[in-house]
Design a protein around this motif. Structure first.
Motif, PDB file in Angstrom:
ATOM      1  N   ASP A   1      92.121  56.105 -41.764  1.00  0.00           N
ATOM      2  CA  ASP A   1      91.086  55.578 -40.863  1.00  0.00           C
ATOM      3  C   ASP A   1      89.904  56.547 -40.789  1.00  0.00           C
ATOM      4  O   ASP A   1      88.742  56.120 -40.836  1.00  0.00           O
ATOM      5  CB  ASP A   1      91.645  55.341 -39.463  1.00  0.00           C
ATOM      6  N   LEU A   2      90.198  57.825 -40.674  1.00  0.00           N
ATOM      7  CA  LEU A   2      89.141  58.836 -40.644  1.00  0.00           C
ATOM      8  C   LEU A   2      88.361  58.843 -41.952  1.00  0.00           C
ATOM      9  O   LEU A   2      87.127  58.931 -41.963  1.00  0.00           O
ATOM     10  CB  LEU A   2      89.731  60.206 -40.354  1.00  0.00           C
ATOM     11  N   ARG A   3      89.077  58.728 -43.058  1.00  0.00           N
ATOM     12  CA  ARG A   3      88.434  58.656 -44.376  1.00  0.00           C
ATOM     13  C   ARG A   3      87.481  57.456 -44.453  1.00  0.00           C
ATOM     14  O   ARG A   3      86.350  57.574 -44.914  1.00  0.00           O
ATOM     15  CB  ARG A   3      89.508  58.553 -45.459  1.00  0.00           C
ATOM     16  N   GLU A   4      87.940  56.303 -43.984  1.00  0.00           N
ATOM     17  CA  GLU A   4      87.101  55.094 -43.985  1.00  0.00           C
ATOM     18  C   GLU A   4      85.859  55.289 -43.111  1.00  0.00           C
ATOM     19  O   GLU A   4      84.762  54.863 -43.476  1.00  0.00           O
ATOM     20  CB  GLU A   4      87.910  53.888 -43.497  1.00  0.00           C
ATOM     21  N   ASN A   5      86.030  55.939 -41.955  1.00  0.00           N
ATOM     22  CA  ASN A   5      84.892  56.195 -41.066  1.00  0.00           C
ATOM     23  C   ASN A   5      83.879  57.128 -41.722  1.00  0.00           C
ATOM     24  O   ASN A   5      82.664  56.927 -41.597  1.00  0.00           O
ATOM     25  CB  ASN A   5      85.362  56.776 -39.737  1.00  0.00           C
TER      26      ASN A   5
END
Length: 86
Positions: free
Chosen positions: A56-60
């Motif tokens: 999720d952090l990577r996507e953000n």
């Protein structure tokens, strides 16, 4: 807190490469880091839950830097597992 990359269990890095022309050939000159996040493993959470948080952090981060003027931005996620044979 500043966590050294080599000491992290998980590491996210957003970067691009500056290039230079050497003898009519374009080569990588310098890695320019735009953002970095280092994390330690939380042994109270299941690995799958931590992986969900990391992705999720990577996507953000990908969304945040999608329109960066340099068209060659990369997002790299490193997951380090140590002592797997212990």
């Amino acid at each position: 807190m500043n966590i050294e990359k080599d000491h992290c269990d998980y590491y996210l890095e957003v970067y691009y490469w500056e290039h230079t022309l050497v003898e009519k050939t374009v080569t990588k000159k310098e890695k320019v880091i735009l953002a970095s996040v280092g994390l330690y493993r939380d042994y109270e959470l299941e690995f799958e839950d931590q992986l969900k948080i990391l992705t999720d952090l990577r996507e953000n981060l990908m969304s945040a830097y999608m329109n960066w003027p340099d068209g060659e931005v990369a997002v790299e996620l490193t997951i380090k597992e140590e002592f797997i044979n212990a």
